[in-house]
Design a protein around this motif. Structure first.
Motif, short mmCIF file in Angstrom:
data_model
loop_
_atom_site.label_atom_id
_atom_site.label_comp_id
_atom_site.label_asym_id
_atom_site.label_seq_id
_atom_site.Cartn_x
_atom_site.Cartn_y
_atom_site.Cartn_z
N GLU A 104 0.86 -1.18 0.00
CA GLU A 104 0.00 0.00 0.00
C GLU A 104 0.90 1.23 0.00
O GLU A 104 2.13 1.11 -0.01
CB GLU A 104 -0.92 -0.01 1.22
N GLU A 105 0.29 2.40 0.00
CA GLU A 105 1.08 3.62 -0.15
C GLU A 105 2.07 3.83 0.99
O GLU A 105 3.14 4.38 0.79
CB GLU A 105 0.16 4.84 -0.27
N PHE A 109 5.05 -5.04 2.56
CA PHE A 109 5.42 -6.10 3.49
C PHE A 109 5.01 -7.45 2.94
O PHE A 109 3.90 -7.62 2.45
CB PHE A 109 4.72 -5.88 4.85
N GLY A 110 5.93 -8.39 2.99
CA GLY A 110 5.63 -9.75 2.57
C GLY A 110 6.32 -10.75 3.47
O GLY A 110 7.41 -10.48 3.99
N TYR A 133 7.19 2.85 -3.24
CA TYR A 133 6.66 2.79 -1.87
C TYR A 133 7.59 1.99 -0.97
O TYR A 133 7.89 2.38 0.16
CB TYR A 133 5.27 2.15 -1.86
N GLY A 134 8.04 0.84 -1.48
CA GLY A 134 8.92 0.00 -0.68
C GLY A 134 10.24 0.66 -0.39
O GLY A 134 10.75 0.62 0.73
N TRP A 135 10.83 1.31 -1.39
CA TRP A 135 12.11 1.97 -1.20
C TRP A 135 12.00 3.20 -0.30
O TRP A 135 12.90 3.51 0.48
CB TRP A 135 12.71 2.35 -2.56
N VAL A 147 9.14 1.40 11.60
CA VAL A 147 8.31 1.73 10.45
C VAL A 147 7.20 0.69 10.39
O VAL A 147 7.25 -0.33 11.09
CB VAL A 147 9.13 1.74 9.13
N VAL A 148 6.20 0.93 9.55
CA VAL A 148 5.02 0.04 9.52
C VAL A 148 5.42 -1.41 9.26
O VAL A 148 4.94 -2.34 9.93
CB VAL A 148 4.01 0.53 8.46
#
Length: 362
Positions: A104-105, A109-110, A133-135, A147-148
């Motif tokens: 998501e924005e 996460f995986g 978003y991931g970076w 972080v989330v």
């Protein structure tokens, strides 16, 4: 020996005959990069064998389909390794469960859990995907904890390890390695007791506060960290000093790809950290020491505004022309001080050089 050759050489060797090792750790952590969402059971407790998962996956995707998937070349290789693992006695009966893929924005996460033939469990956290978003969340590590994704890693461990146990290994590549460390530091006491080893495969570290915490010191007792000779990501922020350097068949920044790491019978081939990698680490640490969290946050936001202005939504879009555009935009950015601009421009120039170099792939 490449990872492909390792899989083939040990295809008939069970975990009882050759115990789980650091190479198995990398292979299983790399599997988390593959999108299995269509093929996993609905219940997080329900398991599916690696062989059956591969059957479903390759019945759905032909070789031509896989080539068309919008994935990095390294993930194409991981998919080919997955096929080999499904045909091997060592890996085919691994039971996979609790697959998560959350993008998501505000986060990427995986994770996935794997029950091995020796009765132990390996939990793999996915590294950063291609999305900006991931970076962006990776860069947040320089000024925020947790972080989330780090909190999600802890929640995942608390939930998953309550299902099965008692001997659990956790790990990941790139950001996935950081999530394994952070997840351990943030999870419940009873969850931590079941975790016997933590693997960080060229993942970034932490800020000073977390690095000096009691929980970090406790985590170090179970941690095994691996970085390639020209490590960049693994040198970010504060990290353990007793990491192991491994040889790679690639050059420069491309060595970050775990698919390029070279192995012996049951371990990575040892190497030596390059002067270039040491220099990069010193420069980044000087930058980190210079600013507080608030200033680092402003710089990171300014950097990603540059990516937005350049129209870049994924790192696979970093063609040479776009890297040149990024350099021009950084030079124009007045929200960055001189040293930050120089650090970013030099890093982008290194990226241009690395992209121009030939590479030898496994």
């Amino acid at each position: 020996m490449t990872l492909r050759e390792y899989i083939q050489a040990n295809k008939n060797v069970t975990f009882d005959e050759m115990p789980f090792n650091e190479v198995d750790n990398l292979l299983l952590s790399e599997l988390s990069y593959i999108d299995f969402e269509l093929f996993m059971p609905f219940s997080p407790k329900e398991k599916i064998s690696l062989k059956m998962l591969a059957t479903l996956y390759f019945n759905r995707y032909t070789p031509k389909d896989i080539k068309k998937l919008r994935t990095a070349p390294s993930i194409q290789k991981i998919i080919s390794y997955f096929k080999l693992m499904a045909a091997s006695k060592r890996y085919q009966d691994i039971l996979i469960y609790h697959y998560v893929n959350d993008v998501e924005e505000r986060t990427q996460f995986g994770a996935m859990s794997m029950l091995l033939g020796d009765g132990t469990i390996y939990i793999a956290f996915e590294g950063t995907d291609d999305s900006i978003y991931g970076w962006k969340e990776d860069f947040k590590l320089s000024y925020q904890f947790p972080v989330v994704a780090q909190q999600k890693a802890a929640d995942y461990l608390d939930e998953t390890i309550s299902f099965f146990g008692p001997k659990v290994r956790i790990g990941g590549h790139s950001k996935g390695g950081n999530l394994a460390m952070a997840g351990y530091m943030l999870c419940d006491f009873w969850t931590r007791r079941k975790i016997i080893e933590i693997y960080n495969n060229d993942g970034p570290g932490f800020r000073k506060k977390e690095h000096e915490s009691k929980m970090y010191r406790q985590m170090l007792r179970k941690l095994r960290m691996f970085v390639p000779e020209e490590s960049v990501v693994g040198m970010l922020l504060r990290h353990p000093e007793n990491y192991v350097v491994v040889k790679s068949s690639y050059r420069g920044f491309l060595q970050h790809d775990g698919v390029s790491w070279l192995v012996g019978k049951n371990s990575f081939l040892r190497g030596k950290l390059s002067p270039k990698s040491k220099k990069f680490e010193r420069r980044v640490m000087r930058w980190i020491y210079r600013y507080d969290d608030e200033k680092r946050e402003k710089i990171v936001l300014a950097l990603f505004s540059v990516f937005e202005r350049a129209g870049i939504k994924g790192l696979s879009e970093l063609k040479i022309t776009k890297v040149n555009k990024l350099i021009a935009l950084v030079k124009e950015n007045r929200h960055m001080d001189k040293d930050t601009r120089k650090l970013l421009i030099d890093s982008f120039k290194d990226l241009l050089l690395w992209k121009d170099k030939d590479q030898v792939g496994p």
